[in-house]
Design a protein around this motif. Structure first.
Motif, PDB file in Angstrom:
ATOM      1  N   THR A   5       0.831  -1.198   0.000  1.00 57.81           N
ATOM      2  CA  THR A   5       0.000   0.000   0.000  1.00 57.81           C
ATOM      3  C   THR A   5       0.870   1.254   0.000  1.00 57.81           C
ATOM      4  O   THR A   5       0.558   2.239  -0.674  1.00 57.81           O
TER       5      THR A   5
ATOM      6  N   ILE B  26       0.527   4.143  -2.820  1.00 53.77           N
ATOM      7  CA  ILE B  26       0.226   5.547  -2.543  1.00 53.77           C
ATOM      8  C   ILE B  26       1.326   6.446  -3.094  1.00 53.77           C
ATOM      9  O   ILE B  26       1.056   7.512  -3.660  1.00 53.77           O
TER      10      ILE B  26
ATOM     11  N   GLU C  51      -7.642  12.213   4.757  1.00 50.18           N
ATOM     12  CA  GLU C  51      -7.161  11.250   5.752  1.00 50.18           C
ATOM     13  C   GLU C  51      -8.241  11.073   6.799  1.00 50.18           C
ATOM     14  O   GLU C  51      -8.608  12.016   7.501  1.00 50.18           O
TER      15      GLU C  51
ATOM     16  N   LEU D  48       1.791   8.378   6.066  1.00 50.28           N
ATOM     17  CA  LEU D  48       0.936   9.025   5.083  1.00 50.28           C
ATOM     18  C   LEU D  48       1.300  10.496   4.938  1.00 50.28           C
ATOM     19  O   LEU D  48       1.277  11.053   3.838  1.00 50.28           O
TER      20      LEU D  48
ATOM     21  N   CYS E 198      -7.534   7.834   2.529  1.00 52.52           N
ATOM     22  CA  CYS E 198      -6.667   6.892   3.217  1.00 52.52           C
ATOM     23  C   CYS E 198      -6.859   7.013   4.732  1.00 52.52           C
ATOM     24  O   CYS E 198      -7.526   7.920   5.219  1.00 52.52           O
TER      25      CYS E 198
ATOM     26  N   GLU F   9      -6.558  -1.367  -3.969  1.00 51.93           N
ATOM     27  CA  GLU F   9      -6.995  -0.026  -4.337  1.00 51.93           C
ATOM     28  C   GLU F   9      -8.284  -0.117  -5.141  1.00 51.93           C
ATOM     29  O   GLU F   9      -8.466  -1.033  -5.939  1.00 51.93           O
TER      30      GLU F   9
ATOM     31  N   ASP G 254      -9.740   4.782  -3.284  1.00 51.19           N
ATOM     32  CA  ASP G 254      -9.751   4.216  -1.933  1.00 51.19           C
ATOM     33  C   ASP G 254      -8.540   3.293  -1.785  1.00 51.19           C
ATOM     34  O   ASP G 254      -8.294   2.435  -2.628  1.00 51.19           O
ATOM     35  N   THR G 255      -7.781   3.471  -0.716  1.00 52.04           N
ATOM     36  CA  THR G 255      -6.604   2.644  -0.469  1.00 52.04           C
ATOM     37  C   THR G 255      -6.802   1.805   0.783  1.00 52.04           C
ATOM     38  O   THR G 255      -7.546   2.190   1.688  1.00 52.04           O
TER      39      THR G 255
END
Length: 312
Positions: free
Chosen positions: A13, A17, A29, A44, A120, A152, A165-166
């Motif tokens: 992931t 990203i 977030e 992130l 995320c 994803e 969407d992750t």
């Protein structure tokens, strides 16, 4: 030592990203309003820090409203950041979130320049439920368990609004010990990565200090808030076990079952509206964690030099 959980799919992931962020206009977030600092992912931030962002304090309806307001003010003071409280089950706030994204990227919109948004967050923060609410469809898998979303997903919310969407992701090393406990209590960590009794005891310690009356209301120990606040956490867990019938043969207390009961009561909001950290507390935890991490790294470097010297 803080709880750690970074399985292989999270590393994938991270790479996903890092590649996707090149074409993203706004980052959402999703944070857990009950732990708005601990559910903030520094990895992130590192991967997406140059993009405008929405900090979404999800599950605000089960968090302490006073503390939610304090965290909103704290996040809104940051540059190029909008902080919004939300309950993922509500449709109107979801539309408000989409509007906030458009305001952060005013030069994007229309079929020629669609708005591209990455959403995320840490595992089990309510992200999939939120996406389903925004799109009015069941497009994302949702469950009360960490690590459900593994791939994803690209979701078209409007003709000119694309949402990626992750999967939920933590970070390789959690240096803030209390954050590890809070994430585990909220169900954002895999079950094999922590001890339920230790997590329940840490949870009780905080609740005793800030929400003693909630504990009395739920477990009806007959102690009163003052005695609950002053009790040792082990003593309190044992009393809860006996009150809830978590007793084995011979009258021995089943502390494992009692711990699971306490954690479940927090996760299912039976204990009331609770937030496990304030901005000031979290800042102190981070400072302590960074200091401990510096000491750990210095010790590791010293040992490395000793090994090199011994081989000469």
């Amino acid at each position: 030592m803080a709880i750690q959980w970074f399985p292989g799919h999270m590393n994938l992931t991270r790479k996903l990203i890092a590649e996707r962020i090149k074409e993203i206009d706004v980052v959402i977030e999703v944070l857990d309003a009950r732990l708005p600092g601990s559910s903030f992912n520094p990895l992130l931030q590192e991967l997406t820090g140059h993009k405008p962002r929405v900090k979404l304090l999800n599950k605000q309806d089960v968090a302490d409203p006073v503390q939610t307001q304090a965290w909103l003010e704290w996040y809104n003071a940051q540059p190029e950041t909008r902080a919004i409280p939300m309950d993922a089950e509500e449709a109107a706030p979801a539309r408000r979130l989409a509007q906030a994204c458009r305001e952060l990227a005013p030069n994007r919109g229309g079929l020629a320049k669609p708005l591209r948004v990455l959403i995320c967050g840490v595992p089990n923060v309510g992200k999939s439920t939120l996406i389903n609410s925004m799109s009015n469809k069941r497009q994302a898998k949702a469950a009360d368990e960490a690590g459900v979303t593994k791939d994803e997903q690209r979701i078209v919310l409007d003709d000119d609004f694309y949402l990626w969407d992750t999967p939920g992701m933590l970070w390789p090393r959690i240096i803030v010990e209390q954050s590890g406990f809070n994430l585990a209590a909220a169900g954002s960590v895999g079950r094999n990565a922590y001890d339920e009794e230790l997590v329940a005891l840490e949870l009780l310690l905080y609740l005793q200090k800030h929400y003693a009356q909630n504990l009395e209301d739920r477990y009806k120990l007959g102690w009163g808030a003052q005695k609950i606040a002053a009790a040792h956490d082990d003593e309190l867990l044992e009393a809860i076990a006996r009150k809830r019938g978590a007793v084995m043969s011979g009258g021995r207390v089943n502390t494992q079952k009692a711990a699971e009961l306490v954690i479940t009561d927090f996760r299912t909001h039976i204990l009331g509206r609770i937030t496990l950290e304030t901005p000031a507390e979290f800042a102190q935890w981070v400072a302590a964690g960074e200091a401990a991490e510096q000491q750990r790294q210095a010790l590791a470097e010293a040992k490395k030099k000793q090994r090199k010297a011994a081989r000469r």
